[in-house]
Write a protein that holds these residues in place. Structure first.
Motif, PDB file in Angstrom:
ATOM      1  N   ILE A  44       0.843  -1.191   0.000  1.00  0.00           N
ATOM      2  CA  ILE A  44       0.000   0.000   0.000  1.00  0.00           C
ATOM      3  C   ILE A  44       0.880   1.243   0.000  1.00  0.00           C
ATOM      4  CG2 ILE A  44      -1.916  -1.172   1.134  1.00  0.00           C
ATOM      5  CD1 ILE A  44      -1.237   0.418   3.661  1.00  0.00           C
ATOM      6  N   THR A  45       0.357   2.306  -0.571  1.00  0.00           N
ATOM      7  CA  THR A  45       1.104   3.559  -0.675  1.00  0.00           C
ATOM      8  C   THR A  45       0.512   4.640   0.223  1.00  0.00           C
ATOM      9  OG1 THR A  45      -0.231   4.307  -2.538  1.00  0.00           O
ATOM     10  CG2 THR A  45       1.768   3.061  -3.048  1.00  0.00           C
ATOM     11  N   GLY A  46      -0.544   4.315   0.922  1.00  0.00           N
ATOM     12  CA  GLY A  46      -1.185   5.272   1.805  1.00  0.00           C
ATOM     13  C   GLY A  46      -2.570   4.767   2.172  1.00  0.00           C
ATOM     14  N   PHE A  80      -7.267   1.805   0.450  1.00  0.00           N
ATOM     15  CA  PHE A  80      -5.822   1.646   0.490  1.00  0.00           C
ATOM     16  C   PHE A  80      -5.266   1.650  -0.932  1.00  0.00           C
ATOM     17  CE2 PHE A  80      -7.338  -0.648   4.266  1.00  0.00           C
ATOM     18  CZ  PHE A  80      -6.617   0.012   5.258  1.00  0.00           C
ATOM     19  N   PRO A  81      -4.731   2.774  -1.419  1.00  0.00           N
ATOM     20  CA  PRO A  81      -4.052   2.756  -2.716  1.00  0.00           C
ATOM     21  C   PRO A  81      -2.854   1.802  -2.642  1.00  0.00           C
ATOM     22  CG  PRO A  81      -4.374   5.009  -1.931  1.00  0.00           C
ATOM     23  CD  PRO A  81      -4.721   4.096  -0.806  1.00  0.00           C
ATOM     24  N   ALA A 125       2.892   7.609  -8.276  1.00  0.00           N
ATOM     25  CA  ALA A 125       1.839   8.448  -8.847  1.00  0.00           C
ATOM     26  C   ALA A 125       0.814   7.632  -9.635  1.00  0.00           C
ATOM     27  CB  ALA A 125       2.443   9.518  -9.751  1.00  0.00           C
ATOM     28  N   GLU A 126       1.181   6.409  -9.999  1.00  0.00           N
ATOM     29  CA  GLU A 126       0.295   5.538 -10.774  1.00  0.00           C
ATOM     30  C   GLU A 126      -0.377   4.470  -9.916  1.00  0.00           C
ATOM     31  OE1 GLU A 126       3.155   3.925 -13.448  1.00  0.00           O
ATOM     32  OE2 GLU A 126       3.216   5.698 -14.711  1.00  0.00           O
ATOM     33  N   ALA A 127      -0.287   4.606  -8.603  1.00  0.00           N
ATOM     34  CA  ALA A 127      -0.846   3.585  -7.712  1.00  0.00           C
ATOM     35  C   ALA A 127      -2.333   3.386  -7.970  1.00  0.00           C
ATOM     36  CB  ALA A 127      -0.624   3.990  -6.256  1.00  0.00           C
ATOM     37  N   ASP A 128      -2.756   2.138  -7.915  1.00  0.00           N
ATOM     38  CA  ASP A 128      -4.172   1.810  -8.021  1.00  0.00           C
ATOM     39  C   ASP A 128      -4.869   2.415  -6.805  1.00  0.00           C
ATOM     40  OD1 ASP A 128      -6.642   0.267  -7.534  1.00  0.00           O
ATOM     41  OD2 ASP A 128      -5.946  -0.938  -9.226  1.00  0.00           O
ATOM     42  N   PRO A 129      -5.999   3.116  -6.989  1.00  0.00           N
ATOM     43  CA  PRO A 129      -6.649   3.768  -5.851  1.00  0.00           C
ATOM     44  C   PRO A 129      -7.263   2.797  -4.847  1.00  0.00           C
ATOM     45  CG  PRO A 129      -7.991   3.986  -7.813  1.00  0.00           C
ATOM     46  CD  PRO A 129      -6.694   3.353  -8.240  1.00  0.00           C
ATOM     47  N   GLY A 130      -7.445   1.546  -5.218  1.00  0.00           N
ATOM     48  CA  GLY A 130      -8.038   0.570  -4.307  1.00  0.00           C
ATOM     49  C   GLY A 130      -9.553   0.726  -4.217  1.00  0.00           C
ATOM     50  N   ARG A 131     -10.170  -0.222  -3.557  1.00  0.00           N
ATOM     51  CA  ARG A 131     -11.625  -0.204  -3.370  1.00  0.00           C
ATOM     52  C   ARG A 131     -11.960   0.377  -2.008  1.00  0.00           C
ATOM     53  NH1 ARG A 131     -13.174  -6.286  -5.361  1.00  0.00           N
ATOM     54  NH2 ARG A 131     -12.744  -5.925  -7.552  1.00  0.00           N
ATOM     55  N   PRO A 132     -13.109   1.020  -1.897  1.00  0.00           N
ATOM     56  CA  PRO A 132     -13.515   1.486  -0.565  1.00  0.00           C
ATOM     57  C   PRO A 132     -14.101   0.326   0.233  1.00  0.00           C
ATOM     58  CG  PRO A 132     -15.120   2.179  -2.212  1.00  0.00           C
ATOM     59  CD  PRO A 132     -14.004   1.485  -2.953  1.00  0.00           C
TER      60      PRO A 132
END
Length: 88
Positions: free
Chosen positions: A10-12, A28-29, A39-46
């Motif tokens: 995870i990136t954040g 969790f991106p 900068a291209e991290a997948d934004p993840g699911r809520p």
């Protein structure tokens, strides 16, 4: 430690509250491959959870951190050969 623990670092995180529903939304991106830039991290699911679930998650994370810290204190570390984090 298995390699599967670091497949999607995870990136954040993003946490939103929904006071009307009494719930939290956590996202969790993450990086999906080694060449991917931050900068291209997948934004993840809520992921949505109730307040009590969030408390249980907090407590579980705290216990896991304590176990890791206790293990680190008990294990000698050689600086040149030890990599704590996988960073792309």
């Amino acid at each position: 430690m298995g390699d599967d623990l670091f497949q999607f670092p995870i990136t954040g995180w993003e946490i939103k509250t929904e006071p009307v529903d009494g719930s939290l939304s956590v996202r969790f991106p993450f990086l999906s491959h080694e060449q991917q830039k931050l900068a291209e991290a997948d934004p993840g699911r809520p992921y949505v959870m109730q307040t009590e679930q969030a408390r249980e998650l907090r407590d579980a994370l705290s216990r896991a951190i304590e176990r890791l810290e206790d293990q680190e204190l008990a294990t000698p570390v050689v600086a040149e050969t030890y990599k704590r984090f996988l960073i792309y």
